[in-house]
Design a protein around this motif. Structure first.
Motif, short mmCIF file in Angstrom:
data_model
loop_
_atom_site.label_atom_id
_atom_site.label_comp_id
_atom_site.label_asym_id
_atom_site.label_seq_id
_atom_site.Cartn_x
_atom_site.Cartn_y
_atom_site.Cartn_z
N GLY A 257 0.80 -1.22 0.00
CA GLY A 257 0.00 0.00 0.00
C GLY A 257 0.83 1.27 0.00
N LEU A 258 0.36 2.27 -0.73
CA LEU A 258 0.99 3.58 -0.73
C LEU A 258 0.65 4.32 0.56
N THR A 259 1.46 5.27 0.94
CA THR A 259 1.22 6.05 2.15
C THR A 259 -0.15 6.73 2.09
N ALA A 260 -0.95 6.53 3.12
CA ALA A 260 -2.26 7.19 3.27
C ALA A 260 -3.22 6.88 2.14
N ASP A 261 -3.03 5.75 1.46
CA ASP A 261 -3.81 5.49 0.24
C ASP A 261 -5.26 5.12 0.53
N THR A 262 -5.56 4.77 1.79
CA THR A 262 -6.96 4.44 2.11
C THR A 262 -7.79 5.69 2.42
N SER A 263 -7.23 6.86 2.17
CA SER A 263 -7.95 8.10 2.47
C SER A 263 -9.12 8.36 1.54
N ALA A 264 -9.16 7.70 0.39
CA ALA A 264 -10.18 8.01 -0.61
C ALA A 264 -11.59 7.85 -0.06
N ARG A 265 -11.83 6.78 0.69
CA ARG A 265 -13.16 6.56 1.24
C ARG A 265 -13.54 7.67 2.22
N ASP A 266 -12.63 8.00 3.14
CA ASP A 266 -12.95 9.04 4.12
C ASP A 266 -13.09 10.41 3.46
N GLY A 267 -12.28 10.66 2.44
CA GLY A 267 -12.44 11.91 1.71
C GLY A 267 -13.81 12.03 1.09
N TYR A 268 -14.30 10.93 0.52
CA TYR A 268 -15.64 10.94 -0.06
C TYR A 268 -16.70 11.16 1.01
N MET A 269 -16.56 10.51 2.17
CA MET A 269 -17.54 10.68 3.23
C MET A 269 -17.59 12.13 3.70
N ALA A 270 -16.43 12.75 3.86
CA ALA A 270 -16.41 14.16 4.28
C ALA A 270 -17.08 15.04 3.24
N GLU A 271 -16.77 14.80 1.96
CA GLU A 271 -17.40 15.60 0.90
C GLU A 271 -18.91 15.38 0.88
N SER A 272 -19.36 14.16 1.21
CA SER A 272 -20.80 13.89 1.24
C SER A 272 -21.49 14.66 2.37
N VAL A 273 -20.84 14.73 3.53
CA VAL A 273 -21.41 15.52 4.63
C VAL A 273 -21.57 16.98 4.19
N LEU A 274 -20.53 17.52 3.57
CA LEU A 274 -20.59 18.91 3.11
C LEU A 274 -21.63 19.07 2.00
N TRP A 275 -21.76 18.06 1.15
CA TRP A 275 -22.77 18.07 0.08
C TRP A 275 -24.17 18.21 0.68
N HIS A 276 -24.46 17.41 1.68
CA HIS A 276 -25.78 17.49 2.32
C HIS A 276 -25.94 18.82 3.05
N LEU A 277 -24.90 19.30 3.69
CA LEU A 277 -24.99 20.56 4.43
C LEU A 277 -25.27 21.71 3.49
N GLU A 278 -24.58 21.74 2.35
CA GLU A 278 -24.75 22.84 1.40
C GLU A 278 -26.13 22.84 0.76
N ARG A 279 -26.79 21.71 0.70
CA ARG A 279 -28.09 21.62 0.04
C ARG A 279 -29.25 21.61 1.03
N SER A 280 -28.95 21.89 2.27
CA SER A 280 -29.98 21.97 3.31
C SER A 280 -30.36 23.42 3.56
N GLU A 281 -31.43 23.60 4.31
CA GLU A 281 -31.88 24.94 4.65
C GLU A 281 -30.81 25.67 5.46
N PRO A 282 -30.74 27.01 5.33
CA PRO A 282 -29.79 27.77 6.16
C PRO A 282 -30.00 27.46 7.64
N GLY A 283 -28.89 27.30 8.34
CA GLY A 283 -28.97 27.01 9.76
C GLY A 283 -29.08 25.54 10.11
N THR A 284 -29.14 24.67 9.09
CA THR A 284 -29.25 23.23 9.35
C THR A 284 -28.01 22.75 10.11
#
Length: 432
Positions: A257-284
């Motif tokens: 394995g390459l250094t830190a190569d398993t980060s792809a899954r966690d990076g996607y999860m973080a982006e998904s949280v932000l995706w939902h946050l950005e598409r929710s009502e203000p103050g969510t």
């Protein structure tokens, strides 16, 4: 010398600052959790972890915290370590559509990570709530077990919007179906057994589809609307991150394995949280449920080697103090180890394992030294030993992960730790 003497100064601080909790029953009154309000502050995303999946006490504690954050702090979304694509029908069910018994059918093919009871509570809560709670999946499809939960609805979308691309998608789906499994634990080895030409053909088809999606965005939005496009793109991105994760895990399992190569899954999860946050009502505000190793703010290392950047690291970079991480752990009892077994349903077995006494240097040892039972400690105000001075309080340098430890500066990794004096493994798990 006591086994945990390393932590006596920090244990003294913990003894004075930790708050005892009086209930584990999810239906019990919530007053003992009021100190959590100060710990959480104005954070827009509050993550609740666990040192092991499949633990009764952690599931109960999570549901109590979810209730508190919803009922007393106004949170309106539960984001879960569960597939982004698969999360949409669960949200529909939580909003009251369909029969009560349909939830079991939705969850039949997924790892039993404890999503069912929060969903049942949400459905009951939403029947009378002025502000219903939504459910949001954030993970790659099937936690890396199969691309099909993302690619199948993507095919429905492209059939309406851009049928010319269906041959490329069908190529990807045929290859994906040939090695689909229950989780990344069995799918990554199955992917590794594919001919290299098929591995590369899958990656090439997904990459071409992703580039086209982004290049012709105006066309797709004009044909099908912004919301459908955004969801379809996120599904495709999930498939691409999962495909990358297959390669990363296969290399990790074989020692390449390459250094830190398993980060792809966690990076996607973080982006998904932000995706939902950005598409929710203000103050969510979002409650986020995932393993401690996903929500911690510090990088994940084993044996001194950087393994990956967790979701919490990315969310801290994006949100700063608007992200708070609550780690859950236990001092004694049993944990659920997950030894790999390709012949089992999810690629691993769930093995109840007795916990050894807390290691010196661990946050669990500090709770034991302090004589604390069921309790909660906010860590933001804990004194830091930044200069190595003898008069300063050293912080714990590890936390349980199943029956072993993840070495990390705990005071930097989490905003609070909630500890249960004993943990038990759920008894109703399908281990076949």
């Amino acid at each position: 010398m006591p086994a945990s003497s390393h932590h006596e100064p920090f244990a003294d601080w913990l003894r004075a600052q930790a708050v005892p909790l009086t209930h584990l029953d999810p239906a019990a009154p919530l007053d003992d959790l009021e100190p959590l309000r100060d710990i959480v502050g104005d954070a827009r995303v509050v993550a609740i972890g666990e040192s092991s999946h499949f633990i009764n006490e952690f599931a109960a504690m999570r549901l109590r915290i979810l209730r508190f954050l919803v009922e007393r702090c106004g949170f309106t979304v539960l984001a879960f370590e569960y597939g982004f694509s698969e999360g949409f029908p669960l949200d529909t069910w939580a909003q009251g559509e369909g029969a009560d018994g349909e939830l079991s059918a939705h969850l039949a093919s997924t790892i039993p990570v404890g999503v069912d009871e929060p969903l049942r509570w949400m459905r009951r809560h939403n029947r009378t709530a002025a502000a219903p709670v939504r459910f949001a999946g954030i993970d790659i499809p099937a936690a890396g077990g199969s691309l099909l939960p993302a690619l199948t609805p993507l095919a429905d979308y492209l059939r309406d919007i851009d049928s010319e691309t269906l041959p490329a998608l069908h190529t990807a789906m045929q290859i994906a179906e040939s090695f689909a499994g229950g989780s990344g634990a069995d799918t990554a080895p199955a992917w590794a057994r594919l001919p290299a030409a098929e591995q590369d053909a899958l990656s090439a088809a997904l990459a071409r589809l992703l580039i086209r999606f982004r290049a012709v965005e105006p066309l797709y939005v004009a044909r099908g609307g912004r919301s459908r496009y955004d969801v379809a793109l996120r599904r495709l991105e999930g498939a691409c991150h999962a495909d990358y994760t297959f390669r990363a895990l296969a290399d990790l399992f074989t020692g390449k394995g390459l250094t830190a190569d398993t980060s792809a899954r966690d990076g996607y999860m973080a982006e998904s949280v932000l995706w939902h946050l950005e598409r929710s009502e203000p103050g969510t505000r979002i409650v986020l449920a995932a393993h401690n190793a996903h929500i911690q703010k510090t990088p994940v290392s084993f044996d001194g080697h950087l393994t990956g950047f967790p979701m919490g690291h990315y969310l801290t970079r994006a949100l700063g103090d608007d992200y708070a991480a609550l780690g859950l752990t236990s001092t004694t009892g049993h944990t659920a180890d997950m030894p790999r077994d390709e012949n089992s349903r999810f690629g691993f077995t769930i093995a109840p394992t007795a916990l050894e006494p807390p290691e010196p240097g661990s946050v669990e040892a500090a709770f034991a030294d302090a004589g604390l039972g069921l309790s909660m400690a906010g860590l933001r105000r804990a004194p830091r030993d930044t200069q190595g001075g003898a008069d300063l309080t050293p912080g714990p340098d590890r936390i349980r992960i199943q029956s072993t430890y993840l070495h990390t500066p705990v005071l930097d990794a989490f905003d609070a730790i909630l500890n249960t004096p004993a943990s038990t493994v759920a008894a109703d798990l399908d281990n076949t």
